[in-house]
Design a protein around this motif. Structure first.
Motif, PDB file in Angstrom:
ATOM      1  N   GLY A   1       3.847   9.715  10.780  1.00 32.04           N
ATOM      2  CA  GLY A   1       3.028   8.810   9.971  1.00 32.04           C
ATOM      3  C   GLY A   1       1.700   9.457   9.641  1.00 32.04           C
TER       4      GLY A   1
ATOM      5  N   TRP B   1      -5.678   9.383   3.259  1.00 31.00           N
ATOM      6  CA  TRP B   1      -5.210   7.998   3.376  1.00 31.00           C
ATOM      7  C   TRP B   1      -6.395   7.044   3.354  1.00 31.00           C
ATOM      8  CZ3 TRP B   1      -0.902   5.605   2.420  1.00 31.00           C
ATOM      9  CH2 TRP B   1      -0.786   4.264   2.789  1.00 31.00           C
TER      10      TRP B   1
ATOM     11  N   GLU C   1       3.216   5.902  -2.783  1.00 28.94           N
ATOM     12  CA  GLU C   1       4.402   6.659  -3.182  1.00 28.94           C
ATOM     13  C   GLU C   1       4.477   6.806  -4.707  1.00 28.94           C
ATOM     14  OE1 GLU C   1       9.247   6.439  -2.619  1.00 28.94           O
ATOM     15  OE2 GLU C   1       7.979   5.225  -1.324  1.00 28.94           O
TER      16      GLU C   1
ATOM     17  N   ILE D   1       3.317  12.955   3.632  1.00 31.32           N
ATOM     18  CA  ILE D   1       3.404  12.029   4.767  1.00 31.32           C
ATOM     19  C   ILE D   1       4.108  12.760   5.911  1.00 31.32           C
ATOM     20  CG2 ILE D   1       4.320   9.821   5.603  1.00 31.32           C
ATOM     21  CD1 ILE D   1       2.166   9.438   3.512  1.00 31.32           C
TER      22      ILE D   1
ATOM     23  N   THR E   1      -1.037  11.093   6.564  1.00 30.42           N
ATOM     24  CA  THR E   1      -0.973  12.178   5.598  1.00 30.42           C
ATOM     25  C   THR E   1      -1.388  13.492   6.237  1.00 30.42           C
ATOM     26  OG1 THR E   1      -3.208  11.593   4.886  1.00 30.42           O
ATOM     27  CG2 THR E   1      -1.397  10.710   3.586  1.00 30.42           C
TER      28      THR E   1
ATOM     29  N   GLU F   1       0.837  -1.200   0.000  1.00 33.37           N
ATOM     30  CA  GLU F   1       0.000   0.000   0.000  1.00 33.37           C
ATOM     31  C   GLU F   1       0.871   1.250   0.000  1.00 33.37           C
ATOM     32  OE1 GLU F   1      -2.401  -0.452   3.480  1.00 33.37           O
ATOM     33  OE2 GLU F   1      -3.772  -1.853   2.507  1.00 33.37           O
ATOM     34  N   ASP F   2       1.903   1.248   0.829  1.00 33.68           N
ATOM     35  CA  ASP F   2       2.788   2.413   0.919  1.00 33.68           C
ATOM     36  C   ASP F   2       3.527   2.663  -0.392  1.00 33.68           C
ATOM     37  OD1 ASP F   2       2.032   2.840   3.558  1.00 33.68           O
ATOM     38  OD2 ASP F   2       3.780   1.818   4.397  1.00 33.68           O
ATOM     39  N   GLN F   3       4.012   1.619  -1.028  1.00 38.22           N
ATOM     40  CA  GLN F   3       4.725   1.779  -2.292  1.00 38.22           C
ATOM     41  C   GLN F   3       3.796   2.280  -3.395  1.00 38.22           C
ATOM     42  OE1 GLN F   3       6.174  -2.270  -2.440  1.00 38.22           O
ATOM     43  NE2 GLN F   3       8.288  -1.587  -2.123  1.00 38.22           N
TER      44      GLN F   3
END
Length: 64
Positions: free
Chosen positions: A42, A50, A11, A38, A44, A6-8
């Motif tokens: 941690g 998010w 990004e 971000i 947004t 999810e994070d990648q």
């Protein structure tokens, strides 16, 4: 292509929008990018972003 976390994926989306902004200088995209920052602890800058992102991921992943 390999799977992204999810994070990648988030990004990658931000990078795409940053590149789009560089070409267009769109004020709307600039505002959105500000909300997507971000924070150090941690999350947004706009916490709802998010949640919206996760909802979109679920919609795409469950689309079959």
């Amino acid at each position: 292509m390999r799977n992204l976390t999810e994070d990648q994926a988030f990004e990658a989306m931000v990078l795409f929008l940053e590149q789009f902004y560089e070409r267009t200088k769109s004020d709307d995209v600039a505002v959105l990018l500000g909300q997507l920052i971000i924070l150090e602890g941690g999350g947004t800058a706009d916490p709802a972003v998010w949640h919206d992102w996760i909802e979109c991921l679920h919609q795409v992943l469950n689309k079959e």
